[in-house]
Design an enzyme around this catalytic site. Structure first.
Site, PDB file in Angstrom:
ATOM      1  CB  THR A 114     -74.390 -56.878  38.999  1.00  0.00           C
ATOM      2  OG1 THR A 114     -73.454 -56.079  39.716  1.00  0.00           O
ATOM      3  CG2 THR A 114     -74.836 -58.025  39.881  1.00  0.00           C
ATOM      4  CD  GLU A 147     -78.168 -53.891  44.708  1.00  0.00           C
ATOM      5  OE1 GLU A 147     -77.084 -54.132  44.179  1.00  0.00           O
ATOM      6  OE2 GLU A 147     -79.097 -54.721  44.752  1.00  0.00           O
TER       7      GLU A 147
END
Ligand code: HSE
Length: 308
Positions: free
Chosen positions: A182, A129
């Site tokens: 993000t 991730e």
């Protein structure tokens, strides 16, 4: 032989716990199919439901997570194919890249019958991730994998605490059709927190955790006030203040940005209020000409699993 793993979306941060808390929801969720192949090495053969995601193992969150697991197992020579089924967009605030990474390690662990526990799989999913979010923080990976509401006491040693879930706690996440990376939403954050703000935020986190142990829904509402991150990111989400106000006006206990945004979540007591709050939040996005998708569910206490 092949196996298919499912990993659910999650609400990173839960508003007040930047990078340290997350909550697992029931849907959407990504799926990864892993199957044996006669060609040695790990490959991504197909990505369904998304365009533009890399099939290069080292650049794909599911691929890299699976590769790190295979390295740990000493099994990088095995022929394994991955097929990724994306059910949510990237840059949504739903933990999309985390869900793919989690489904990737779950699928490979099951295919090889490696027998690692979910907690043992956590570091590998986080390593996958990390390439998408630009930092090592498990606030989406841990809840997606383990389920429930989790605290990551330390993002380097993966010291995880799972909280009890009050039985009537319901979630609603409204995903506007906008993309927010993000990395971008992190880049705008100021690196320092004033002492007064730190005091307010830490009191809210402590009270929120206490409320989870005592099923104190009103205290959940009073504590869900992020005075650090939300004020800095709100301007990135058109209509955010109106969307949050709509949730609270329709009975939500509290509301804030899901993960890095642009999705907005609310915690509610019961499904009925969650449905009402979700529709009101969607209407507030519509008022600024943004269409959105609503996801309501109880907290998902199961987390990721193998689909039989
Ligand atoms: N905690 C992250 C952030 C979200 O708010 O930037 C995804 O992990």
């Amino acid at each position: 032989m092949e196996v298919k793993a499912f990993a659910p979306a999650s609400i990173g941060n839960i508003g007040i716990g930047f990078d340290i808390m997350g909550l697992c929801i029931q849907r959407p969720g990504d799926q990864v199919v892993a199957r044996h192949s006669s060609t040695p090495g790990l490959r991504i053969t197909e990505i369904r439901g998304a365009t533009g995601l890399p099939t290069d193992i080292e650049l794909n969150t599911a691929g890299l997570a699976a590769l790190r697991l295979l390295e740990h197992l000493g099994a990088t020579d095995m022929g394994i194919e991955l097929e990724i089924h994306k059910k949510m967009p990237s840059g949504s605030g739903l933990g999309s890249s985390a869900a793919s990474a989690v489904a990737g390690v779950m699928a490979v662990n099951a295919l090889l019958d490696a027998g690692l526990s979910k907690k043992e799989l956590l570091p590998f999913a986080c390593m996958g991730e990390q390439i998408a979010s630009g930092g090592l923080h498990a606030d989406n990976v841990a809840p997606s994998l383990l389920g429930g509401i989790v605290l990551i006491r330390d993002n380097h040693t993966f010291d995880i605490v799972q909280f009890p879930v009050p039985p009537a706690l319901y979630t609603v996440v409204v995903h506007p059709q906008l993309e927010m990376l993000t990395k971008t939403a992190r880049a705008i954050l100021r690196p320092e927190v004033p002492l007064k703000t730190y005091i307010e935020q830490s009191a809210n986190i402590a009270a929120f955790v206490s409320a989870l142990y005592t099923d104190d829904y009103d205290l959940i509402g009073r504590s869900l006030q992020d005075v650090i991150i939300e004020p800095q990111r709100a301007g990135l989400i058109p209509g955010f203040h109106a969307v949050k106000a709509a949730a609270l006006a329709h009975g939500a206990l509290g509301s804030s940005i899901s993960g890095a945004g642009p999705s907005v979540f609310a915690l509610c007591k019961g499904a009925f209020i969650a449905e009402k709050a979700g529709k009101a939040m969607q209407a507030a996005f519509s008022a600024v000409n943004i269409s959105s998708t609503i996801y309501t569910s109880p907290v998902n206490i199961e987390g990721a699993g193998i689909i039989l």
